[in-house]
Scaffold this active site. Structure first.
Site, PDB file in Angstrom:
ATOM      1  N   PRO A   1      36.168  29.646  45.059  1.00 28.86           N
ATOM      2  CA  PRO A   1      36.345  30.230  46.391  1.00 28.86           C
ATOM      3  C   PRO A   1      37.261  29.425  47.334  1.00 28.86           C
ATOM      4  O   PRO A   1      36.816  28.813  48.300  1.00 28.86           O
ATOM      5  CB  PRO A   1      34.916  30.282  46.929  1.00 28.86           C
ATOM      6  CG  PRO A   1      34.259  29.093  46.293  1.00 28.86           C
ATOM      7  CD  PRO A   1      34.866  28.999  44.905  1.00 28.86           C
ATOM      8  N   CYS A   2      38.547  29.480  47.050  1.00 31.72           N
ATOM      9  CA  CYS A   2      39.519  28.744  47.864  1.00 31.72           C
ATOM     10  C   CYS A   2      39.506  29.163  49.336  1.00 31.72           C
ATOM     11  O   CYS A   2      39.860  28.373  50.209  1.00 31.72           O
ATOM     12  CB  CYS A   2      40.926  28.934  47.311  1.00 31.72           C
ATOM     13  SG  CYS A   2      41.177  28.133  45.725  1.00 31.72           S
ATOM     14  N   HIS A   3      39.091  30.384  49.598  1.00 36.40           N
ATOM     15  CA  HIS A   3      39.073  30.874  50.976  1.00 36.40           C
ATOM     16  C   HIS A   3      38.067  30.124  51.852  1.00 36.40           C
ATOM     17  O   HIS A   3      38.128  30.220  53.069  1.00 36.40           O
ATOM     18  CB  HIS A   3      38.782  32.382  51.007  1.00 36.40           C
ATOM     19  CG  HIS A   3      37.418  32.749  50.520  1.00 36.40           C
ATOM     20  ND1 HIS A   3      37.087  32.768  49.168  1.00 36.40           N
ATOM     21  CD2 HIS A   3      36.299  33.101  51.188  1.00 36.40           C
ATOM     22  CE1 HIS A   3      35.824  33.137  49.045  1.00 36.40           C
ATOM     23  NE2 HIS A   3      35.321  33.340  50.254  1.00 36.40           N
TER      24      HIS A   3
END
Length: 114
Positions: free
Chosen positions: A56-58
Protein backbone atom coordinates in the site's frame (compact mmCIF):
# COMPACT_ATOMS: atom_id res chain seq x y z
CA UNK A 1 6.73 -18.62 -18.69
CA UNK A 2 6.27 -15.85 -16.12
CA UNK A 3 9.36 -13.89 -15.26
CA UNK A 4 10.28 -13.40 -11.64
CA UNK A 5 9.86 -9.89 -10.27
CA UNK A 6 13.22 -8.61 -9.06
CA UNK A 7 13.56 -6.07 -6.29
CA UNK A 8 16.57 -4.99 -4.30
CA UNK A 9 17.09 -6.00 -0.65
CA UNK A 10 16.39 -2.36 0.29
CA UNK A 11 13.10 -2.36 -1.63
CA UNK A 12 12.12 -5.61 0.12
CA UNK A 13 12.63 -3.88 3.49
CA UNK A 14 10.55 -0.87 2.42
CA UNK A 15 7.72 -3.07 1.12
CA UNK A 16 7.77 -5.15 4.32
CA UNK A 17 7.29 -1.95 6.34
CA UNK A 18 4.51 -0.74 4.04
CA UNK A 19 2.57 -3.96 4.52
CA UNK A 20 2.48 -3.26 8.27
CA UNK A 21 0.57 0.02 7.89
CA UNK A 22 -3.08 -0.79 8.58
CA UNK A 23 -5.97 0.52 6.55
CA UNK A 24 -7.01 3.92 7.92
CA UNK A 25 -3.45 4.85 8.89
CA UNK A 26 -0.50 6.50 7.13
CA UNK A 27 3.20 6.77 7.84
CA UNK A 28 5.79 9.22 6.61
CA UNK A 29 8.74 8.98 4.26
CA UNK A 30 10.92 10.34 7.10
CA UNK A 31 9.75 7.89 9.74
CA UNK A 32 10.28 4.94 7.43
CA UNK A 33 13.69 6.18 6.30
CA UNK A 34 14.79 6.66 9.91
CA UNK A 35 13.85 3.04 10.62
CA UNK A 36 15.90 1.85 7.64
CA UNK A 37 18.79 4.27 8.23
CA UNK A 38 18.32 5.80 4.79
CA UNK A 39 16.65 8.92 3.38
CA UNK A 40 13.06 9.95 2.60
CA UNK A 41 14.01 10.19 -1.09
CA UNK A 42 15.20 6.58 -1.03
CA UNK A 43 11.80 5.56 0.34
CA UNK A 44 10.13 7.51 -2.47
CA UNK A 45 12.33 5.80 -5.02
CA UNK A 46 11.32 2.38 -3.73
CA UNK A 47 7.65 3.38 -3.81
CA UNK A 48 7.91 4.54 -7.43
CA UNK A 49 9.32 1.13 -8.38
CA UNK A 50 6.80 -0.96 -6.43
CA UNK A 51 5.65 -3.83 -8.69
CA UNK A 52 3.26 -5.38 -6.15
CA UNK A 53 -0.49 -4.74 -5.87
CA UNK A 54 -0.60 -5.74 -2.19
CA UNK A 55 1.96 -3.12 -1.06
CA UNK A 56 0.00 0.00 0.00
CA UNK A 57 2.26 2.79 -1.26
CA UNK A 58 -0.62 5.25 -0.98
CA UNK A 59 -0.26 5.13 2.83
CA UNK A 60 2.97 7.16 2.90
CA UNK A 61 2.92 10.96 3.20
CA UNK A 62 5.34 13.78 3.96
CA UNK A 63 6.34 14.32 7.60
CA UNK A 64 4.46 17.64 7.75
CA UNK A 65 1.22 15.83 6.89
CA UNK A 66 1.26 16.81 3.22
CA UNK A 67 -0.19 14.20 0.85
CA UNK A 68 2.68 14.37 -1.62
CA UNK A 69 6.38 15.00 -1.62
CA UNK A 70 8.19 18.04 -2.96
CA UNK A 71 6.57 20.27 -5.54
CA UNK A 72 3.04 20.54 -6.85
CA UNK A 73 1.45 17.25 -5.80
CA UNK A 74 -1.48 17.71 -8.18
CA UNK A 75 0.90 17.58 -11.16
CA UNK A 76 3.44 15.02 -9.92
CA UNK A 77 5.32 13.64 -12.93
CA UNK A 78 5.93 10.21 -11.44
CA UNK A 79 4.47 7.81 -8.95
CA UNK A 80 0.80 7.43 -8.20
CA UNK A 81 -1.50 10.22 -9.28
CA UNK A 82 -2.29 12.17 -6.11
CA UNK A 83 -6.02 12.36 -6.81
CA UNK A 84 -6.03 8.54 -6.88
CA UNK A 85 -3.96 8.49 -3.67
CA UNK A 86 -6.43 10.88 -2.00
CA UNK A 87 -9.34 8.75 -3.18
CA UNK A 88 -7.83 5.55 -1.76
CA UNK A 89 -7.03 7.19 1.58
CA UNK A 90 -10.46 8.84 1.79
CA UNK A 91 -12.04 5.38 1.29
CA UNK A 92 -9.99 4.22 4.31
CA UNK A 93 -11.18 7.18 6.41
CA UNK A 94 -7.96 9.22 6.13
CA UNK A 95 -8.84 12.81 5.28
CA UNK A 96 -6.89 15.82 4.00
CA UNK A 97 -7.84 19.49 3.84
CA UNK A 98 -8.08 21.52 0.63
CA UNK A 99 -4.31 22.17 0.75
CA UNK A 100 -3.49 18.45 0.89
CA UNK A 101 -2.64 18.36 4.63
CA UNK A 102 -3.68 15.44 6.85
CA UNK A 103 -6.54 16.58 9.09
CA UNK A 104 -6.15 13.99 11.88
CA UNK A 105 -2.58 13.52 13.14
CA UNK A 106 -3.61 10.41 15.10
CA UNK A 107 -3.81 8.62 11.73
CA UNK A 108 0.01 8.50 11.60
CA UNK A 109 1.34 4.97 12.13
CA UNK A 110 4.69 4.49 13.87
CA UNK A 111 4.37 1.02 15.40
CA UNK A 112 6.54 -0.88 12.94
CA UNK A 113 8.33 -4.13 13.64
CA UNK A 114 11.75 -3.95 11.99
Amino acid sequence: MASEIKVTPYQEKVYALLKQIPSGKVSTYKHMSDLLNSSPRAIGGALRRNPFDDVPCHRVIASDGYIGGVGDWSKAPSGMNCSKKLEKLRAEGVLFNEKGILTEKDRIWCDFEV
